[in-house]
Design a protein around this motif. Structure first.
Motif, PDB file in Angstrom:
ATOM      1  N   LEU A 329       1.066  -1.203   0.016  1.00  0.00           N
ATOM      2  CA  LEU A 329       0.039   0.087   0.077  1.00  0.00           C
ATOM      3  C   LEU A 329       0.833   1.181   0.030  1.00  0.00           C
ATOM      4  CD1 LEU A 329      -2.808  -0.965   2.392  1.00  0.00           C
ATOM      5  CD2 LEU A 329      -2.784  -1.202   0.025  1.00  0.00           C
ATOM      6  N   LYS A 330       2.107   1.305   0.693  1.00  0.00           N
ATOM      7  CA  LYS A 330       2.937   2.260   0.599  1.00  0.00           C
ATOM      8  C   LYS A 330       3.476   2.592  -0.697  1.00  0.00           C
ATOM      9  CE  LYS A 330       7.124   2.084   2.710  1.00  0.00           C
ATOM     10  NZ  LYS A 330       8.031   2.134   3.766  1.00  0.00           N
ATOM     11  N   ALA A 331       3.809   1.319  -1.444  1.00  0.00           N
ATOM     12  CA  ALA A 331       4.148   1.535  -3.036  1.00  0.00           C
ATOM     13  C   ALA A 331       3.292   2.151  -3.701  1.00  0.00           C
ATOM     14  CB  ALA A 331       4.520   0.111  -3.412  1.00  0.00           C
ATOM     15  N   MET A 332       2.009   1.687  -3.412  1.00  0.00           N
ATOM     16  CA  MET A 332       0.954   2.270  -4.347  1.00  0.00           C
ATOM     17  C   MET A 332       0.729   3.825  -4.145  1.00  0.00           C
ATOM     18  SD  MET A 332      -2.446  -0.261  -3.985  1.00  0.00           S
ATOM     19  CE  MET A 332      -3.298   0.711  -5.146  1.00  0.00           C
ATOM     20  N   ALA A 333       0.724   4.326  -2.767  1.00  0.00           N
ATOM     21  CA  ALA A 333       0.808   5.644  -2.367  1.00  0.00           C
ATOM     22  C   ALA A 333       1.980   6.447  -3.054  1.00  0.00           C
ATOM     23  CB  ALA A 333       0.805   6.033  -0.963  1.00  0.00           C
ATOM     24  N   PHE A 334       3.181   5.844  -2.988  1.00  0.00           N
ATOM     25  CA  PHE A 334       4.214   6.642  -3.571  1.00  0.00           C
ATOM     26  C   PHE A 334       4.066   6.627  -5.054  1.00  0.00           C
ATOM     27  CE2 PHE A 334       8.629   6.170  -5.432  1.00  0.00           C
ATOM     28  CZ  PHE A 334       9.460   7.260  -4.686  1.00  0.00           C
ATOM     29  N   TYR A 335       3.951   5.660  -5.557  1.00  0.00           N
ATOM     30  CA  TYR A 335       3.462   5.615  -7.077  1.00  0.00           C
ATOM     31  C   TYR A 335       2.769   6.660  -7.453  1.00  0.00           C
ATOM     32  CZ  TYR A 335       4.547   2.903 -11.372  1.00  0.00           C
ATOM     33  OH  TYR A 335       4.817   2.658 -12.679  1.00  0.00           O
ATOM     34  N   LEU A 336       1.424   6.595  -6.950  1.00  0.00           N
ATOM     35  CA  LEU A 336       0.572   7.679  -7.512  1.00  0.00           C
ATOM     36  C   LEU A 336       1.150   9.234  -7.098  1.00  0.00           C
ATOM     37  CD1 LEU A 336      -2.640   6.076  -5.951  1.00  0.00           C
ATOM     38  CD2 LEU A 336      -1.927   6.603  -8.232  1.00  0.00           C
ATOM     39  N   LEU A 337       1.955   9.411  -6.060  1.00  0.00           N
ATOM     40  CA  LEU A 337       2.542  10.542  -5.835  1.00  0.00           C
ATOM     41  C   LEU A 337       3.250  11.203  -6.899  1.00  0.00           C
ATOM     42  CD1 LEU A 337       3.099  13.361  -3.926  1.00  0.00           C
ATOM     43  CD2 LEU A 337       4.806  11.539  -2.838  1.00  0.00           C
ATOM     44  N   VAL A 338       4.436  10.182  -7.210  1.00  0.00           N
ATOM     45  CA  VAL A 338       5.547  10.590  -8.297  1.00  0.00           C
ATOM     46  C   VAL A 338       4.932  10.588  -9.424  1.00  0.00           C
ATOM     47  CG1 VAL A 338       7.560  10.124  -6.510  1.00  0.00           C
ATOM     48  CG2 VAL A 338       6.453   8.118  -8.294  1.00  0.00           C
ATOM     49  N   TYR A 339       4.032   9.774  -9.897  1.00  0.00           N
ATOM     50  CA  TYR A 339       3.471   9.407 -11.265  1.00  0.00           C
ATOM     51  C   TYR A 339       2.708  10.889 -11.600  1.00  0.00           C
ATOM     52  CZ  TYR A 339       0.656   7.762 -15.017  1.00  0.00           C
ATOM     53  OH  TYR A 339       0.075   7.371 -16.323  1.00  0.00           O
ATOM     54  N   ALA A 340       2.208  11.600 -10.795  1.00  0.00           N
ATOM     55  CA  ALA A 340       1.526  12.846 -11.056  1.00  0.00           C
ATOM     56  C   ALA A 340       2.427  13.710 -11.567  1.00  0.00           C
ATOM     57  CB  ALA A 340       0.758  13.406  -9.679  1.00  0.00           C
ATOM     58  N   PHE A 341       3.553  13.892 -11.024  1.00  0.00           N
ATOM     59  CA  PHE A 341       4.721  14.633 -11.572  1.00  0.00           C
ATOM     60  C   PHE A 341       5.293  14.461 -12.796  1.00  0.00           C
ATOM     61  CE2 PHE A 341       4.107  15.667  -6.991  1.00  0.00           C
ATOM     62  CZ  PHE A 341       4.294  17.055  -7.021  1.00  0.00           C
ATOM     63  N   PHE A 342       6.169  13.163 -12.966  1.00  0.00           N
ATOM     64  CA  PHE A 342       6.456  12.886 -14.262  1.00  0.00           C
ATOM     65  C   PHE A 342       5.624  12.455 -15.392  1.00  0.00           C
ATOM     66  CE2 PHE A 342       7.011   8.497 -11.891  1.00  0.00           C
ATOM     67  CZ  PHE A 342       6.165   7.797 -12.745  1.00  0.00           C
TER      68      PHE A 342
END
Length: 488
Positions: A329-342
């Motif tokens: 779940l932490k990986a999901m949250a991290f992925y969604l956070l950084v995906y918004a930028f790149f």
């Protein structure tokens, strides 16, 4: 009277949404006072709305651990809401920065564009804080209707009209299915509160047909919203036809909001029947990675290529839910956070190629970009490396965390498949790199980057590299977001 006082006391809990709605309505009310050359001031007003909403979220940050509930338990302001709220606001701010010059070129500088951006963000906020089926559905439709209009905002563009029509028709169909699923959940529990529904589901047998029907219909509705296979057909046409800043907004903000809703439902309402949905989510994840990567291989339109790429990323994110542990779940949250930028950064490069007489979204439009705009070519390379999951970028850390979570939970086959699907992704992303760095530059003016677009690109690349080189602060934020689901 007492109930009214309680409702008034709860108003601070929705202050971020109120700020966005207030500034959105202010834009609509003042737009007619502005001359044509002054329309860009609407972007400034919209940005002020985002800033004030962000300040409201920041004020709520210290009390979020308590999981404050308001309006008779229909909303909850916890760490999950704070984390996703900041992602929505960051994505909205980036899109506002990218939109002003783009709309001037298109001749569509209208106030309602920025108002709809803010109203869509209000809907996203409600999806993240909603603790009631009615609130969640209102938030979902507020977001969706805003996106339907924004997708068709280029009224003289046939592709924009076609994309909007498909989005409306398929979106209405998926919303109807989701509403049917919600109605079954209400019938099972006699309540629209998520905690009451979770209790009711937990008391029923795991093979209860009503519960399984509710799971199936809600899952279909949510998979459509995140563009997961086989409910992805709308994405390529909408991505291609929508104004490019809106394409970026749909690809990151709408997807993130839909995942917030998916997480809230699957980790509360459907948590007691996890054994029933784990295999379903795993199958959808593998299909999304397969179809998304294979379809992207043959695309010559960059926006369609990124659309299919986005579908494959949905597969990776869903694998975090399959793992289901704290790391997943932490990986999901991290992925969604950084995906918004790149991902927004990649679309930003497409946006700066737009000029009179050139849409700039075909692969050949990237030819020789290293000669025409070396900075843009280097930035695009960084964003593509992150999309492919190559170090030292945020995308690499996101995928690595997903693989690690899968191995930790003994989903080794899924982890191997996820690693193998990086190979086709590298190929189609590097088709763009080859066009930028190897192909001959066409004749014509160099791309112009406005100050606002440069700022958006700078923020996007800074987060992409910072989260790849030193991910610890971002991982702490991701862990902070999932704490409500791991309280004893």
């Amino acid at each position: 009277m007492r109930d009214i006082l309680f409702q008034i006391r709860d108003i601070p809990l929705i202050l971020p949404e109120l700020m966005l709605a207030f500034f959105g309505m202010a834009i609509l009310l003042t737009d007619f006072l502005l001359e044509k050359e002054q329309k860009s001031w609407n972007a400034v007003t919209a940005m002020m709305g985002v800033i004030f909403s962000g300040l409201s979220l920041w004020i709520m940050y210290p009390s979020a651990r308590a999981g404050l509930r308001g309006f008779r338990g229909t909303i909850v302001t916890d760490q999950f809401f704070i984390f996703f709220g900041f992602i929505f606001l960051a994505a909205t701010a980036l899109v506002i920065l990218l939109s002003a010059r783009y709309l001037e070129i298109e001749g569509e500088q209208h106030g309602e564009y920025y108002a709809l951006l803010l109203f869509a963000t209000v809907g996203m906020m409600l999806l993240a804080c909603g603790n009631d089926l009615i609130v969640l559905f209102i938030g979902l439709e507020t977001m969706a209707i805003s996106f339907y209009v924004l997708t068709g905002f280029l009224r003289r563009d046939r592709r924009s009209n076609e994309g909007a029509l498909k989005y409306v028709l398929l979106g209405a169909f998926s919303s109807a299915i989701l509403a049917y699923g919600f109605s079954i959940l209400y019938g099972i529990s006699g309540s629209t509160n998520l905690e009451d529904i979770e209790t009711a589901v937990a008391t029923r047998p795991a093979t209860d047909l009503l519960v399984l029907l509710a799971l199936a219909t809600v899952a279909v509705g949510l998979f459509f919203k995140v563009a997961a296979v086989p409910f992805h057909q709308w994405a390529p046409d909408v991505y291609e036809g929508a104004p490019t800043p809106i394409t970026a907004f749909v690809s990151v903000a709408s997807k993130t909001a839909s995942f917030a809703l998916l997480l809230r439902l699957f980790l509360t309402v459907f948590h007691p029947i996890r054994v029933d949905w784990e295999m379903l989510v795993a199958a959808v994840a593998v299909l999304s990675m397969t179809v998304g990567n294979i379809a992207a291989l043959t695309q010559n339109n960059v926006k369609r290529l990124l659309a299919y790429s986005s579908i494959s990323h949905v597969g990776y994110i869903l694998l975090g839910l399959v793992a289901g542990n704290e790391l997943g779940l932490k990986a999901m949250a991290f992925y969604l956070l950084v995906y918004a930028f790149f991902n927004t950064g990649a679309f930003a490069i497409v946006i700066i190629l737009r000029r009179k007489g050139l849409i700039g979204d075909e692969l050949e439009d990237m030819n020789g970009l290293i000669e025409r705009s070396p900075g843009a070519a280097i930035l695009m390379l960084i964003f593509l490396l992150s999309l492919a999951g190559i170090p030292p970028t945020a995308g690499f850390i996101g995928k690595l965390l997903i693989f690690w979570a899968l191995i930790e939970t003994h989903h080794v086959v899924l982890a191997v498949l996820a690693v193998l699907y990086i190979l086709p992704a590298v190929y189609y992303y590097f088709r763009i790199v080859a066009a930028m760095w190897v192909s001959k530059a066409p004749e014509g003016p160099r791309p112009r980057i406005s100050l606002a677009q440069a700022l958006a690109l700078g923020i996007s690349v800074a987060v992409t590299l910072a989260a790849g080189v030193y991910p610890e602060p971002f991982l702490r934020l991701a862990k902070y977001s999932i704490l409500p689901f791991f309280r004893s």
